[in-house]
Write a protein that holds these residues in place. Structure first.
Motif, PDB file in Angstrom:
ATOM      1  N   LEU A   1     107.229 104.174  61.388  1.00  0.00           N
ATOM      2  CA  LEU A   1     106.249 104.758  61.220  1.00  0.00           C
ATOM      3  C   LEU A   1     105.683 104.762  59.173  1.00  0.00           C
ATOM      4  CD1 LEU A   1     103.749 106.966  62.301  1.00  0.00           C
ATOM      5  CD2 LEU A   1     106.021 108.581  61.257  1.00  0.00           C
ATOM      6  N   PHE A   2     107.092 104.916  58.341  1.00  0.00           N
ATOM      7  CA  PHE A   2     106.893 104.547  57.062  1.00  0.00           C
ATOM      8  C   PHE A   2     106.689 103.464  56.920  1.00  0.00           C
ATOM      9  CE2 PHE A   2     109.702 101.878  53.806  1.00  0.00           C
ATOM     10  CZ  PHE A   2     108.356 103.578  52.342  1.00  0.00           C
TER      11      PHE A   2
ATOM     12  N   ARG B   1     102.966 102.590  57.298  1.00  0.00           N
ATOM     13  CA  ARG B   1     101.848 103.388  57.303  1.00  0.00           C
ATOM     14  C   ARG B   1     101.906 102.384  55.577  1.00  0.00           C
ATOM     15  NH1 ARG B   1     100.520 109.262  57.869  1.00  0.00           N
ATOM     16  NH2 ARG B   1      99.712 108.832  56.331  1.00  0.00           N
ATOM     17  N   TYR B   2     103.358 102.031  55.051  1.00  0.00           N
ATOM     18  CA  TYR B   2     103.452 101.768  53.669  1.00  0.00           C
ATOM     19  C   TYR B   2     101.904 100.393  53.840  1.00  0.00           C
ATOM     20  CZ  TYR B   2     105.521  98.696  49.622  1.00  0.00           C
ATOM     21  OH  TYR B   2     105.797  98.222  48.986  1.00  0.00           O
TER      22      TYR B   2
ATOM     23  N   TYR C   1      99.104 101.525  53.167  1.00  0.00           N
ATOM     24  CA  TYR C   1      98.779 101.896  51.991  1.00  0.00           C
ATOM     25  C   TYR C   1      98.518 100.684  51.173  1.00  0.00           C
ATOM     26  CZ  TYR C   1      99.000 107.618  52.002  1.00  0.00           C
ATOM     27  OH  TYR C   1      99.369 108.206  51.811  1.00  0.00           O
TER      28      TYR C   1
ATOM     29  N   ASN D   1     102.472 126.247  63.113  1.00  0.00           N
ATOM     30  CA  ASN D   1     102.633 125.948  62.134  1.00  0.00           C
ATOM     31  C   ASN D   1     101.968 126.791  61.388  1.00  0.00           C
ATOM     32  OD1 ASN D   1     102.035 123.988  59.888  1.00  0.00           O
ATOM     33  ND2 ASN D   1     103.153 122.710  60.874  1.00  0.00           N
ATOM     34  N   ARG D   2     102.150 126.760  60.148  1.00  0.00           N
ATOM     35  CA  ARG D   2     101.573 127.844  58.939  1.00  0.00           C
ATOM     36  C   ARG D   2     100.225 127.727  58.534  1.00  0.00           C
ATOM     37  NH1 ARG D   2     103.826 126.566  54.529  1.00  0.00           N
ATOM     38  NH2 ARG D   2     103.297 128.447  53.210  1.00  0.00           N
ATOM     39  N   LYS D   3     100.030 126.219  58.845  1.00  0.00           N
ATOM     40  CA  LYS D   3      98.635 125.487  59.097  1.00  0.00           C
ATOM     41  C   LYS D   3      98.187 125.832  60.056  1.00  0.00           C
ATOM     42  CE  LYS D   3      98.655 120.637  58.723  1.00  0.00           C
ATOM     43  NZ  LYS D   3      98.510 119.364  58.850  1.00  0.00           N
TER      44      LYS D   3
ATOM     45  N   LYS E   1     111.674 116.414  61.678  1.00  0.00           N
ATOM     46  CA  LYS E   1     111.335 115.383  61.220  1.00  0.00           C
ATOM     47  C   LYS E   1     110.087 114.997  62.026  1.00  0.00           C
ATOM     48  CE  LYS E   1     110.297 112.386  57.011  1.00  0.00           C
ATOM     49  NZ  LYS E   1     110.222 112.521  55.902  1.00  0.00           N
TER      50      LYS E   1
ATOM     51  N   GLY F   1     109.024 106.463  50.103  1.00  0.00           N
ATOM     52  CA  GLY F   1     109.071 107.074  51.549  1.00  0.00           C
ATOM     53  C   GLY F   1     107.996 108.377  52.598  1.00  0.00           C
ATOM     54  N   GLU F   2     108.754 109.216  51.041  1.00  0.00           N
ATOM     55  CA  GLU F   2     107.506 110.350  51.416  1.00  0.00           C
ATOM     56  C   GLU F   2     106.868 110.665  51.282  1.00  0.00           C
ATOM     57  OE1 GLU F   2     109.978 113.704  52.695  1.00  0.00           O
ATOM     58  OE2 GLU F   2     111.375 112.674  52.859  1.00  0.00           O
ATOM     59  N   ASN F   3     106.262 109.957  50.510  1.00  0.00           N
ATOM     60  CA  ASN F   3     104.485 109.996  50.005  1.00  0.00           C
ATOM     61  C   ASN F   3     103.802 109.550  50.849  1.00  0.00           C
ATOM     62  OD1 ASN F   3     103.665 111.350  47.092  1.00  0.00           O
ATOM     63  ND2 ASN F   3     105.633 110.652  47.193  1.00  0.00           N
ATOM     64  N   VAL F   4     104.122 108.389  51.374  1.00  0.00           N
ATOM     65  CA  VAL F   4     103.330 107.791  52.290  1.00  0.00           C
ATOM     66  C   VAL F   4     103.238 108.065  53.794  1.00  0.00           C
ATOM     67  CG1 VAL F   4     104.226 105.159  53.688  1.00  0.00           C
ATOM     68  CG2 VAL F   4     104.596 105.122  51.111  1.00  0.00           C
ATOM     69  N   THR F   5     104.838 108.986  54.155  1.00  0.00           N
ATOM     70  CA  THR F   5     104.411 109.533  55.287  1.00  0.00           C
ATOM     71  C   THR F   5     104.093 110.867  55.284  1.00  0.00           C
ATOM     72  OG1 THR F   5     107.136 110.175  54.951  1.00  0.00           O
ATOM     73  CG2 THR F   5     106.774 108.445  56.879  1.00  0.00           C
ATOM     74  N   ALA F   6     103.683 112.035  54.187  1.00  0.00           N
ATOM     75  CA  ALA F   6     102.958 112.793  53.989  1.00  0.00           C
ATOM     76  C   ALA F   6     101.530 112.323  54.253  1.00  0.00           C
ATOM     77  CB  ALA F   6     102.797 113.765  52.932  1.00  0.00           C
ATOM     78  N   GLU F   7     100.625 113.284  54.651  1.00  0.00           N
ATOM     79  CA  GLU F   7      99.369 113.611  55.289  1.00  0.00           C
ATOM     80  C   GLU F   7      98.443 114.130  53.518  1.00  0.00           C
ATOM     81  OE1 GLU F   7      98.069 112.473  57.407  1.00  0.00           O
ATOM     82  OE2 GLU F   7      99.206 112.473  58.672  1.00  0.00           O
ATOM     83  N   ASN F   8      99.300 113.311  52.105  1.00  0.00           N
ATOM     84  CA  ASN F   8      98.428 112.859  51.541  1.00  0.00           C
ATOM     85  C   ASN F   8      97.032 113.640  50.971  1.00  0.00           C
ATOM     86  OD1 ASN F   8      97.904 114.037  48.738  1.00  0.00           O
ATOM     87  ND2 ASN F   8      99.912 113.109  47.856  1.00  0.00           N
TER      88      ASN F   8
ATOM     89  N   PRO G   1      96.554 110.533  47.097  1.00  0.00           N
ATOM     90  CA  PRO G   1      96.795 110.588  47.137  1.00  0.00           C
ATOM     91  C   PRO G   1      97.788 109.373  45.737  1.00  0.00           C
ATOM     92  CG  PRO G   1      95.919 108.676  49.006  1.00  0.00           C
ATOM     93  CD  PRO G   1      95.365 110.081  48.724  1.00  0.00           C
TER      94      PRO G   1
ATOM     95  N   SER H   1     101.643 122.439  54.292  1.00  0.00           N
ATOM     96  CA  SER H   1     100.309 122.255  55.455  1.00  0.00           C
ATOM     97  C   SER H   1      99.257 121.803  55.260  1.00  0.00           C
ATOM     98  CB  SER H   1     100.386 124.086  56.258  1.00  0.00           C
ATOM     99  OG  SER H   1     101.752 123.908  56.716  1.00  0.00           O
TER     100      SER H   1
END
Lengths: 354, 138
Positions: free
Chosen positions: A29-30, A33-34, A37, A274-276, A303, B76-83, B86, B115
């Motif tokens: 997944l990482f 997504r990388y 991006y 979830n808090r969301k 995670k 890694g954290e920035n790529v996987t977060a739903e920001n 970005p 969230s």
């Protein structure tokens, strides 16, 4: 034909294999997504007329499909093991306000932030400054302060942690000689500032947080089962250390031995709703209630519940120690109710003889 | 920064990553740039030279971990977060419910709800954000 019962070793090996598969999926997944991006960044640069980046040119255009595939694979796996299903949000939900989100956060984690002093209300700031400069005699006792007159308290009192600070807030207002007739002018930040000052002056009597209270409840209600499941996972020492750690964080006056602190990183507390999506509950303030919290192994278990999609964890699971049922603890609402009524005390909840 | 480092030393707990090398910084900054994320500010890099990430009681300051990008690594954290933003917001740490982040456009550090990504608080500086994550009274 009857199925043969699996041995503990077999179960453990199976669990390890599933965890490894999930970890692999997270890594995939990482990577996906990388790539995504990079591709998007390259596209936006290209639109802006920037020069093409050689590296970006090599990126394949299949990442969006890969991402979709990984998401559905993870969701299928989680549903297969009965862990949970992807969250589907009902339409037309009113979003929570900034203050409500802050309250949920402070109630759960505790207060570790100094409020911006510019946001304090005029009367409160004046009373605070005067109390620091001069020695003013009290004109009203703490019992004369009725927090129900404070508009912000209406929301705050819905949360356990703030309710427990009621007396402290009144006491400090009386100490600083805050005018009773101006109670309705106190804002949320003023009340947070009062709690923050109290925490700094009395670190051993800080405002309690739901995180610590949940850990204590968990140790009392599920300590024995937890040790059993962790032993099955081959982590008996970690179970002992965790229960000792839960004891220390609920006794701030006693210092937690440094060798125990590692243990908190192995586990996370998961909000089932979830808090969301707290506004989907009949009362959003219930989001930090014990019934909405579960203890999880941090990685990959916790995670995976948040990425790539929000997963609604099975409500019955109070300890998510593994993907197999054998490593999970099922919630016992009756036990939790007795605990909240103060009728359940576990003599085994101790500092582990440290 | 020295005062903060001394306070963290007194904590006597937490896990930190491998010592930070200049090649790792260059690698990370290049990768962040290629993804369109803001660069890691100097103040954060200075902290990471002392503690390359810090994990304590489930609260975490991300580090630079080029070997395992997906585990508490800034990229890694920035790529996987739903920001949702970005190009402007770089996540630098997390608690169970919130994140600390660098907002490049206004050059400030924020406390963000994990969230909803709503801004909850603006920190004075990175040191105050670290104190929040590590539960050190300001």
């Amino acid at each position: 034909m009857r199925k043969r019962k699996k041995s503990n070793n077999q179960l453990r090996r199976e669990e390890e294999a599933i965890s490894a598969a999930f970890t692999y999926k997270l890594h995939a997944l990482f990577q996906t997504r990388y790539r995504e991006y990079k591709r998007n960044n390259y596209k936006s640069k290209d639109k802006g007329g920037d020069k093409k980046d050689n590296h970006a040119c090599k990126i394949k255009k299949t990442s969006a499909q890969s991402l979709k595939n990984i998401k559905s694979e993870l969701e299928i796996l989680l549903a297969f093991y009965g862990v949970g299903t992807p969250h589907i949000a009902p339409p037309n939900q009113t979003p929570l306000s900034r203050e409500q989100i802050c309250m949920m956060d402070i109630d759960f984690e505790g207060l570790y932030i100094t409020p911006n002093q510019e946001s304090l209300s005029g009367p409160y700031r004046k009373a605070k400054e005067n109390s620091l400069k001069y020695d003013i005699p009290h004109t009203a006792s703490s019992s004369e302060y009725d927090l129900n007159q404070v508009p912000a308290w209406e929301e705050m009192k819905k949360f356990n942690s703030f309710r427990l600070m009621h007396h402290t807030i009144c006491h400090r207002l009386s100490k600083m000689n805050y005018p009773i007739e101006k109670l309705n002018q106190l804002n949320f930040i003023d009340l947070i500032d009062i709690i923050n000052d109290h925490n700094r002056e009395h670190p051993e009597h800080r405002m309690p947080c739901q995180r610590s209270r949940f850990l204590k409840m968990f140790s009392v209600c599920y300590g024995a089962e937890f040790t059993e499941k962790m032993t099955l996972l081959g982590k008996e020492q970690e179970a002992k250390d965790f229960l000792s750690y839960a004891y220390y964080i609920n006794h701030p006056a006693k210092r937690c031995p440094p060798e125990l602190k590692y243990i908190s990183n192995l586990f996370s507390i998961h909000h089932i709703k979830n808090r969301k999506f707290a506004n989907e509950l009949d009362d959003y303030a219930k989001v930090n209630d014990f019934s909405n919290l579960s203890l999880c192994m941090s990685f990959p278990h916790h995670k995976i519940l948040h990425s790539p999609t929000e997963i609604d964890l099975n409500h019955n699971i109070v300890f998510f120690g593994g993907f197999l049922r054998e490593f999970q603890i099922i919630r016992n609402p009756e036990k939790e109710r007795l605990y909240l009524q103060g009728k359940l005390r576990n003599p085994s909840l101790s500092n582990g003889g440290r | 920064m020295k005062e903060l480092i001394d306070k963290i030393k007194l904590l006597d707990f937490g896990i930190t990553g491998d010592e930070l090398s200049s090649s790792a910084i260059i690698h990370e900054q290049t990768a962040l740039k290629s993804c369109g994320f803001p660069q890691i500010p100097d103040e954060v890099l200075e902290f990471l030279k002392y503690y390359n990430g810090f994990l304590a009681e489930g609260r975490c300051i991300f580090g630079i971990d080029i070997k395992k990008h997906f585990l508490y690594d800034i990229l890694g954290e920035n790529v996987t977060a739903e920001n949702p933003n970005p190009n402007d917001i770089l996540l630098l740490g997390t608690t169970a419910t919130t994140c600390i982040a660098w907002r490049a456009s206004k050059q400030d550090y924020l406390l963000i709800d994990k969230s909803t990504f709503m801004v909850l608080h603006k920190f004075k500086d990175f040191k105050q954000a670290v104190k929040y994550i590590l539960k050190i009274d300001d």
